[in-house]
Design a protein around this motif. Structure first.
Motif, mmCIF file in Angstrom:
data_model
loop_
_atom_site.group_PDB
_atom_site.id
_atom_site.type_symbol
_atom_site.label_atom_id
_atom_site.label_comp_id
_atom_site.label_asym_id
_atom_site.label_seq_id
_atom_site.Cartn_x
_atom_site.Cartn_y
_atom_site.Cartn_z
ATOM 1 N N ARG A 1 0.794 -1.198 -0.117
ATOM 2 C CA ARG A 1 0.003 0.072 -0.067
ATOM 3 C C ARG A 1 0.607 1.268 0.149
ATOM 4 O O ARG A 1 0.609 2.160 -0.846
ATOM 5 N N TRP B 1 -0.457 4.842 -1.577
ATOM 6 C CA TRP B 1 -2.044 4.879 -1.037
ATOM 7 C C TRP B 1 -2.010 5.200 0.255
ATOM 8 O O TRP B 1 -1.400 4.595 1.291
ATOM 9 N N THR C 1 -7.520 5.113 0.097
ATOM 10 C CA THR C 1 -7.418 4.771 -1.264
ATOM 11 C C THR C 1 -7.804 3.234 -1.511
ATOM 12 O O THR C 1 -8.313 2.870 -2.266
ATOM 13 N N LEU C 2 -7.005 2.433 -0.611
ATOM 14 C CA LEU C 2 -7.074 1.190 -0.761
ATOM 15 C C LEU C 2 -8.320 0.570 -0.438
ATOM 16 O O LEU C 2 -9.098 -0.257 -1.165
ATOM 17 N N SER C 3 -9.147 1.300 0.509
ATOM 18 C CA SER C 3 -10.323 0.921 0.829
ATOM 19 C C SER C 3 -11.421 1.259 -0.307
ATOM 20 O O SER C 3 -12.292 0.255 -0.548
ATOM 21 N N SER C 4 -11.274 2.102 -1.086
ATOM 22 C CA SER C 4 -12.164 2.403 -2.298
ATOM 23 C C SER C 4 -11.935 1.226 -3.364
ATOM 24 O O SER C 4 -12.777 1.299 -4.199
ATOM 25 N N ARG C 5 -10.768 0.916 -3.323
ATOM 26 C CA ARG C 5 -10.279 -0.182 -4.274
ATOM 27 C C ARG C 5 -10.882 -1.611 -3.892
ATOM 28 O O ARG C 5 -10.783 -2.560 -4.774
ATOM 29 N N CYS C 6 -10.956 -1.830 -2.598
ATOM 30 C CA CYS C 6 -11.052 -3.358 -2.329
ATOM 31 C C CYS C 6 -12.544 -3.427 -1.377
ATOM 32 O O CYS C 6 -12.942 -4.645 -1.180
ATOM 33 N N TYR C 7 -13.059 -2.210 -1.390
ATOM 34 C CA TYR C 7 -14.541 -2.220 -0.616
ATOM 35 C C TYR C 7 -14.480 -2.761 0.869
ATOM 36 O O TYR C 7 -15.427 -3.341 1.406
ATOM 37 N N PRO D 1 -9.909 -9.863 -2.061
ATOM 38 C CA PRO D 1 -10.075 -8.269 -2.777
ATOM 39 C C PRO D 1 -8.892 -7.376 -2.432
ATOM 40 O O PRO D 1 -8.293 -6.709 -3.250
ATOM 41 N N GLN E 1 -6.188 -8.222 -5.053
ATOM 42 C CA GLN E 1 -6.661 -7.701 -6.262
ATOM 43 C C GLN E 1 -6.097 -6.196 -6.529
ATOM 44 O O GLN E 1 -5.689 -5.911 -7.157
ATOM 45 N N ALA E 2 -6.792 -5.536 -5.235
ATOM 46 C CA ALA E 2 -6.686 -4.079 -5.301
ATOM 47 C C ALA E 2 -5.048 -3.764 -5.332
ATOM 48 O O ALA E 2 -4.640 -2.620 -6.127
#
Length: 194
Positions: A18, A23, A27-33, A56, A59-60
């Motif tokens: 990260r 990030w 930022t990571l949160s928005s990409r891995c939900y 996830p 993948q993010a």
């Protein structure tokens, strides 16, 4: 390696990846939900890591689950090559078989005793550098001398053969899967009987 040690390694990898991407947790949160607070607790060890969270996250971060959880032991680092010897050639595999990158790295020693063969073709590319000696590369209609310190890269759909030139030659070579089958002992197709 205990589960707690594996968890610690995974946490470090997540945080390091990260940060290397520049990030924030948001930022990571928005990409891995996953929420930023969940990610923070995962990274700091205040929350157990669940498999359904790791996929996830991996993948993010542009990696795989396997890479996040792979062991850090010395067995995964140090390769102790055993020579595979044939008439006029010796090969030391310097990467693990079925390497995850899809290539095989080997050191080869070729002498004049190696049987001269007709140039062969197979799908893919081949790369090598000469560590010691001079190699004769028969490539299509050309005969090329590759000297110590020089490298060669070519499509293996061009008929090719490698031979020692005036003494033994040592190479460092990289094969793709097709090259591995064509050039390494035990991987060659059986010769057809006439």
């Amino acid at each position: 390696m205990t589960q707690d040690l594996i968890d610690d390694v995974v946490r470090q990898r997540i945080r390091s990846l990260r940060l290397s991407l520049g990030w924030t947790l948001d930022t990571l949160s928005s990409r891995c939900y996953l929420s930023p607070s969940t990610l923070s607790r995962i990274e700091t060890g205040h929350r157990r890591i669940a498999l359904d969270q790791l996929v996830p996250i991996a993948q993010a971060l542009g990696t795989t689950l396997d890479q996040l959880v792979e062991s850090e032991g010395d067995d995964d680092v140090v390769i102790r090559p055993e020579p595979e010897t044939g008439i006029g050639s010796t090969i030391w595999l310097l990467s693990r078989e079925r390497d995850r990158r899809g290539v095989m790295i080997a050191k080869m020693r070729i002498t004049a005793e190696r049987e001269k063969t007709e140039p062969q073709v197979h799908p893919g590319y081949e790369w090598f550098t000469v560590l010691k000696g001079v190699l004769t590369l028969r490539l299509g209609e050309r005969t090329i001398l590759v000297r110590e310190g020089q490298a060669a890269e070519f499509s293996t759909m061009t008929p090719h053969a490698l031979e020692a030139n005036d003494g033994p030659v040592e190479l460092l070579t990289i094969f793709d899967h097709d090259g591995e089958r064509a050039h390494l002992p035990g991987h060659r197709p059986a010769k057809r009987q006439a």
